[in-house]
Design an enzyme around this catalytic site. Structure first.
Site, PDB file in Angstrom:
ATOM      1  CG  HIS A  46      41.527   8.533   0.139  1.00 19.84           C
ATOM      2  ND1 HIS A  46      41.543   9.189  -0.411  1.00 19.84           N
ATOM      3  CD2 HIS A  46      43.098   7.779  -0.084  1.00 19.84           C
ATOM      4  CE1 HIS A  46      43.444   9.443  -1.479  1.00 19.84           C
ATOM      5  NE2 HIS A  46      44.144   8.749  -0.734  1.00 19.84           N
ATOM      6  CG  HIS A  50      38.536  11.924   1.273  1.00 18.32           C
ATOM      7  ND1 HIS A  50      37.582  11.565   1.189  1.00 18.32           N
ATOM      8  CD2 HIS A  50      40.029  11.561   0.417  1.00 18.32           C
ATOM      9  CE1 HIS A  50      37.348  10.896  -0.085  1.00 18.32           C
ATOM     10  NE2 HIS A  50      39.267  10.891  -0.674  1.00 18.32           N
ATOM     11  CG  ASP A  52      41.576  11.498  -3.986  1.00 14.03           C
ATOM     12  OD1 ASP A  52      40.821  11.179  -2.682  1.00 14.03           O
ATOM     13  OD2 ASP A  52      40.846  11.570  -4.576  1.00 14.03           O
ATOM     14  CG  HIS A  56      43.949   8.605  -4.096  1.00 16.70           C
ATOM     15  ND1 HIS A  56      43.936   7.779  -3.764  1.00 16.70           N
ATOM     16  CD2 HIS A  56      43.056   8.605  -4.805  1.00 16.70           C
ATOM     17  CE1 HIS A  56      42.672   7.055  -3.885  1.00 16.70           C
ATOM     18  NE2 HIS A  56      41.871   7.638  -4.341  1.00 16.70           N
ATOM     19  CG  HIS A 173      40.952  10.028  -8.887  1.00 16.13           C
ATOM     20  ND1 HIS A 173      39.104   9.668  -8.966  1.00 16.13           N
ATOM     21  CD2 HIS A 173      40.500  10.100  -7.882  1.00 16.13           C
ATOM     22  CE1 HIS A 173      38.936  10.512  -7.974  1.00 16.13           C
ATOM     23  NE2 HIS A 173      39.723   9.910  -7.101  1.00 16.13           N
TER      24      HIS A 173
END
Length: 222
Positions: A46, A50, A52, A56, A173
């Site tokens: 990362h 980048h 994910d 992740h 996330h």
């Protein structure tokens, strides 16, 4: 074709997420000594600009090499979030008006202007996105989101000597990667994309079984 590079240069000592592997690039062979040049790279998955992958933050999620390439390139919608303050939480009510008529598969990029702080302590105090935005976008068929910050979730400060970082809460996330999407972090130059409906591409290295990869992110106008 008009192209804007949205990627930070990868260089030794560059800023990374607190606790991530440091970035070191060094020469392993030179033309003068060996007849060819080769570099040795030490970096985390990362580092820099980048991608994910779901793996992740999602146990058993898809790895970066299994992500469908067609979801990582295509038409994009840039959402302007000017004047976002340090540690501010951006909610759907503030950006939903810019996302009307969103088509499934559209890539959504959030432009806060915070990339100007990259490489400084202020970069860790970036604005964040409420998890409700992740849920709304996933429900609309969005499969890739990008931010010009270190993280769409709050970033913890560096651990002090003798302390561990501990668990990190990553609600955006969890919601978006949990829905099978991908997140591109550490974008830059989004303000330079001066035309509507740009195309975007952020292709990762084909790193088998890994949770993320540096990318060369670009916006372009055919």
């Amino acid at each position: 074709m008009q192209v804007v590079d949205l990627s930070h240069p990868v260089r030794s000592g560059m800023q990374v997420f607190p606790g991530d592997p440091s970035v070191t690039l060094r020469s392993a062979a030179t033309v003068a000594a060996d007849g060819f040049a080769v570099a040795e790279l030490h970096l985390g998955s990362h580092s820099g600009t980048h991608l994910d992958a779901p793996l992740h933050t999602v146990e058993g999620g898809g790895s970066v090499d299994t992500m469908v390439l067609e979801t990582l390139m295509g038409p994009a919608r840039i959402v302007a979030v000017p004047g976002a303050a340090a540690n501010a939480v951006v909610r759907w009510t503030e950006v939903g008006g810019q996302l009307e008529g969103l088509q499934p598969g559209t890539i959504v990029l959030f432009c806060t202007g915070w990339s100007r702080h990259f490489g400084t302590p202020a970069y860790l105090q970036h604005p964040t996105l409420d998890a409700g935005i992740a849920e709304q976008l996933a429900a609309a068929g969005v499969r890739l989101v990008g931010v010009d910050t270190l993280n769409p979730d709050p970033t913890p400060g560096p651990a002090q000597p003798g302390q561990t970082q501990g668990g990190t809460a990553l609600p955006f996330h969890d919601a978006f990667l949990g829905a099978g999407g991908g997140i591109v972090e550490n974008l830059t130059n989004l303000e330079k994309v001066a035309w509507p409906e740009p195309w975007f591409s952020a292709l990762p290295l084909r790193l088998e079984g890994l949770d993320g990869s540096p990318v060369r992110a670009v916006a372009f106008r055919p």
